[in-house]
Write a protein that holds these residues in place. Structure first.
Motif, PDB file in Angstrom:
ATOM      1  N   SER A  14      56.471 131.882 -42.643  1.00  0.00           N
ATOM      2  CA  SER A  14      55.356 131.524 -42.452  1.00  0.00           C
ATOM      3  C   SER A  14      54.600 131.248 -43.435  1.00  0.00           C
ATOM      4  O   SER A  14      54.486 132.111 -44.351  1.00  0.00           O
ATOM      5  N   GLY A  15      53.613 130.213 -43.663  1.00  0.00           N
ATOM      6  CA  GLY A  15      52.584 129.929 -44.647  1.00  0.00           C
ATOM      7  C   GLY A  15      53.336 129.199 -45.733  1.00  0.00           C
ATOM      8  O   GLY A  15      52.542 128.744 -46.587  1.00  0.00           O
ATOM      9  N   SER A  17      55.870 125.658 -47.141  1.00  0.00           N
ATOM     10  CA  SER A  17      55.306 124.366 -47.377  1.00  0.00           C
ATOM     11  C   SER A  17      57.027 123.619 -47.197  1.00  0.00           C
ATOM     12  O   SER A  17      58.074 124.213 -47.734  1.00  0.00           O
ATOM     13  N   ARG A  66      46.947 120.479 -41.781  1.00  0.00           N
ATOM     14  CA  ARG A  66      48.291 121.057 -42.500  1.00  0.00           C
ATOM     15  C   ARG A  66      48.946 120.123 -42.817  1.00  0.00           C
ATOM     16  O   ARG A  66      49.983 120.486 -43.754  1.00  0.00           O
ATOM     17  N   ASN A  83      52.183 121.997 -44.904  1.00  0.00           N
ATOM     18  CA  ASN A  83      51.713 122.917 -45.460  1.00  0.00           C
ATOM     19  C   ASN A  83      51.390 124.146 -44.534  1.00  0.00           C
ATOM     20  O   ASN A  83      51.205 123.974 -43.318  1.00  0.00           O
ATOM     21  N   ASP A  84      51.148 125.280 -44.802  1.00  0.00           N
ATOM     22  CA  ASP A  84      50.806 126.492 -44.077  1.00  0.00           C
ATOM     23  C   ASP A  84      51.611 126.492 -42.767  1.00  0.00           C
ATOM     24  O   ASP A  84      51.293 126.514 -41.545  1.00  0.00           O
ATOM     25  N   LYS A  86      53.861 127.506 -39.348  1.00  0.00           N
ATOM     26  CA  LYS A  86      53.833 128.483 -38.773  1.00  0.00           C
ATOM     27  C   LYS A  86      55.013 128.539 -37.917  1.00  0.00           C
ATOM     28  O   LYS A  86      55.780 127.533 -37.636  1.00  0.00           O
ATOM     29  N   SER A 125      58.628 134.193 -39.164  1.00  0.00           N
ATOM     30  CA  SER A 125      57.033 135.068 -39.306  1.00  0.00           C
ATOM     31  C   SER A 125      57.620 136.160 -40.230  1.00  0.00           C
ATOM     32  O   SER A 125      58.641 136.535 -40.668  1.00  0.00           O
TER      33      SER A 125
END
Length: 125
Positions: A14-15, A17, A66, A83-84, A86, A125
């Protein structure tokens, strides 16, 4: 006949790219729209982002801010910079093409005639 081949998927935290690529071969009309769709396990396919031959771009709400769609006409390649990321972005991502620009930019899946085989994106996550 248009052929689309996706690449660039993978597993990220998570976070993180990823950049997806879609290589296009075969004859494309002068006016076209290309897009990225995704389908998570057990869910319906949804549009992510679209771009037409004039460079007009559309994004689903889930992608705004994103994800960035782009194309390199010289290399016949479509990209999706994500990007970013989830966990809810986890899905099979598909590249698609159509000559129905209006419906294509609106990410109406039924308007797309050509589809790739997909590339898996998994976000933990």
């Amino acid at each position: 006949q248009v052929q689309l081949v996706e690449s660039g998927g993978g597993s990220v935290q998570s976070g993180g790219s990823l950049r997806l690529s879609c290589t296009v071969s075969g004859y494309m009309p002068g006016q076209y729209c290309m897009a990225w769709f995704r389908q998570a396990l057990g869910k319906e396919r949804e549009g992510v982002a679209s771009i037409d031959s004039d460079g007009t771009i559309g994004y689903a709400d889930s992608a705004k801010g994103r994800f960035t769609i782009s194309q390199d006409n010289a290399r016949n390649t479509l990209y999706l910079q994500m990007n970013d990321l989830k966990p809810e972005d986890t899905a099979m991502y598909y590249c698609a093409a159509t000559d129905d620009i209006y419906s294509g930019l609106a990410l109406i899946g039924g308007a797309f005639r050509y589809w790739g085989q997909g590339t898996q994106v998994t976000v933990s996550s």
